[in-house]
Design an enzyme around this catalytic site. Structure first.
Site, PDB file in Angstrom:
ATOM      1  N   SER A  21      16.971  -6.612 -45.048  1.00  0.00           N
ATOM      2  CA  SER A  21      17.912  -7.325 -44.182  1.00  0.00           C
ATOM      3  C   SER A  21      18.945  -8.104 -44.990  1.00  0.00           C
ATOM      4  CB  SER A  21      17.152  -8.282 -43.258  1.00  0.00           C
ATOM      5  OG  SER A  21      16.310  -7.582 -42.380  1.00  0.00           O
ATOM      6  N   SER A 165      19.245  -7.408 -32.078  1.00  0.00           N
ATOM      7  CA  SER A 165      19.991  -8.474 -32.752  1.00  0.00           C
ATOM      8  C   SER A 165      21.092  -7.903 -33.637  1.00  0.00           C
ATOM      9  CB  SER A 165      19.037  -9.335 -33.585  1.00  0.00           C
ATOM     10  OG  SER A 165      18.432  -8.556 -34.605  1.00  0.00           O
ATOM     11  N   GLN A 166      20.989  -6.616 -33.995  1.00  0.00           N
ATOM     12  CA  GLN A 166      22.027  -6.001 -34.833  1.00  0.00           C
ATOM     13  C   GLN A 166      23.381  -5.973 -34.131  1.00  0.00           C
ATOM     14  OE1 GLN A 166      20.344  -2.208 -35.815  1.00  0.00           O
ATOM     15  NE2 GLN A 166      18.850  -3.062 -37.242  1.00  0.00           N
ATOM     16  N   ASP A 311       9.124  -5.740 -36.229  1.00  0.00           N
ATOM     17  CA  ASP A 311       8.756  -4.863 -37.343  1.00  0.00           C
ATOM     18  C   ASP A 311       7.308  -5.047 -37.794  1.00  0.00           C
ATOM     19  OD1 ASP A 311      11.188  -3.638 -37.380  1.00  0.00           O
ATOM     20  OD2 ASP A 311      12.003  -4.781 -39.055  1.00  0.00           O
TER      21      ASP A 311
END
Length: 429
Positions: A21, A165-166, A311
């Site tokens: 990330s 959220s991306q 995740d």
């Protein structure tokens, strides 16, 4: 294929791989900053390399090595060709927004078969609110995506907070180009907030400020207009998502391991794996920059809200198989739109090993069975399933064969070598 056999003991010291990330966001920010930036300890994984190569197509000059990436950022240029981002959803989503700020022309972004199934419509709708023209070539909200250059003409954008959220990260990284101050307003409760905290943290290091905001009971973010990305030297920390498999192995197996390059005060949501195994009964030692585990531990099932930690679901599913009682995973609807439907995949594949798993709309109920049997498992091109199932195979009776092991190159390229270095009984065939 990966062949995994029962492993009696693991021991040793190993580094968690660099954060995926953080690497994604840092290389894109550096490419947008006029001048020279140095990213130390980047993740040389397939997804992050996709971001680097895509940034080169937008005009950045990047020198890649194992230890550091040296990036000379510049004004955005129109790519000479279609931007193929491989399997990286993060790259696709962030650059869909960023590409609207090229000076002239169009950008076409696409990826592999898996990427061309990932939802993009919420982001396209948000860009439309900002006056940006973008569309799916198939008219179904998936890649290939075409984006037309254009000025941001509206100051407020509304978007759901419970999809990915991306999408919001893409807006956060694009709106500083606006001539005016902007607001992002979330129309539904936010999920995966730690990933946005990472975005805000990286943007701050590159000179861009984002302010959290709440109006009329709606969460949102304020972004000043006419901000400029500034070059810097940036050190990438270790990845808690990837470290979760090492943590799971440590608490389930006879072990004496130290996992380095994971920080106690990290902004990563997946640092929650430490609290999860503690609540399940593991006595894990967390230090400033490492985790020490001396296993095994008798774990008990708990209830886990995965709103902010999607995740970790495959790791939690494996832990639950060996815990006393029931482990309940909930608030995980968004786990279904990752590389694959991870709720369905964990249920189907771990059941082949004898696990007792009930799939729910938003999660899983895992009843501990304490014993799994080797099986042949599919991983649906999902790197996190490969690594989680490897840990299950190390505790199972017999031989476990895992298909698609090559996908670990996305986030943990040397996963097999590192696991073997601490005594794991695994081989690639």
């Amino acid at each position: 294929m990966l062949v995994v056999k029962k492993t009696p003991k693991i021991n040793g010291i190993l580094n968690a791989p660099p954060s995926k990330s953080y690497t994604h966001r840092a290389v894109i920010c550096a490419s947008l900053a006029n001048g020279l930036s140095n990213l130390k300890n980047p993740l040389n994984g397939a997804d992050c390399l996709s971001s680097a190569h895509a940034c080169e197509m937008f005009g950045a000059e990047i020198e890649l090595s194992d230890e550091q990436w040296v990036i000379r950022g510049s004004e955005l240029k129109t790519p000479d060709n279609i931007v193929d981002i491989g399997n990286s959803g993060t790259t696709l989503r962030i650059l869909t927004g960023i590409s609207s700020q090229i000076s002239n022309g169009y950008t076409i972004l696409t990826g592999d078969d898996s990427i061309r199934k990932r939802p993009m419509q919420p982001l396209l709708d948000a860009l439309k609110q900002l006056g940006i023209e973008s569309f799916s070539t198939k008219n179904n909200g998936t890649a290939p995506i075409v984006v037309k250059s254009g000025k941001i003409s509206n100051n407020v954008v509304e978007i759901r907070g419970d999809m990915s959220s991306q999408f919001i990260t893409s807006l956060m990284m694009t709106l500083p180009f606006s001539e005016n101050d902007s607001k992002i307003v979330l129309t539904t409760p936010l999920k995966s907030e730690p990933y946005l905290n990472i975005t805000i943290d990286v943007l701050d290091k590159f000179g861009v400020k984002i302010e959290k905001n709440e109006e009329k009971n709606k969460l949102g973010y304020k972004i000043k207009g006419n901000q400029r990305y500034s070059p810097c030297e940036y050190i990438i920390e270790g990845d808690y998502s990837s470290a979760s498999y090492l943590v799971a192995a440590g608490v389930l197996l006879n072990s004496d391991i130290v996992i380095k390059n994971v920080f106690k005060n990290s902004k990563q949501g997946d640092r929650e794996i430490i609290e999860i195994v503690k609540k399940m009964g593991a006595d894990v030692e967390i230090n400033e920059d490492n985790v020490k585990i001396t296993g095994p531990y008798n774990l008990k099932g708990i209830e886990i809200d995965v709103t902010d930690i999607p995740d970790l679901v495959p790791t939690i599913a494996v832990l639950g198989c060996f815990a006393e009682g029931k482990t309940v995973v909930y608030n995980g609807e968004h786990v279904r739109i990752k590389e694959c439907d991870r709720l369905a995949a964990c249920t189907l594949e771990l059941s082949k090993m004898g696990a007792e798993i009930e799939e729910k709309k938003d999660g899983l109920i895992i009843t501990g069975v304490h014993k799994l049997n080797g099986a042949k498992l599919k991983t649906y091109h999902d790197h996190r399933l490969v690594m989680a199932f490897t840990i299950a195979g190390m505790l199972a009776d017999g031989e476990t064969i895992i298909e698609g092991e090559d996908s670990v190159k996305i986030s943990f390229p040397d996963f097999v070598d590192k696991m073997k270095s601490i005594g794991s009984n695994i081989e690639v065939i």
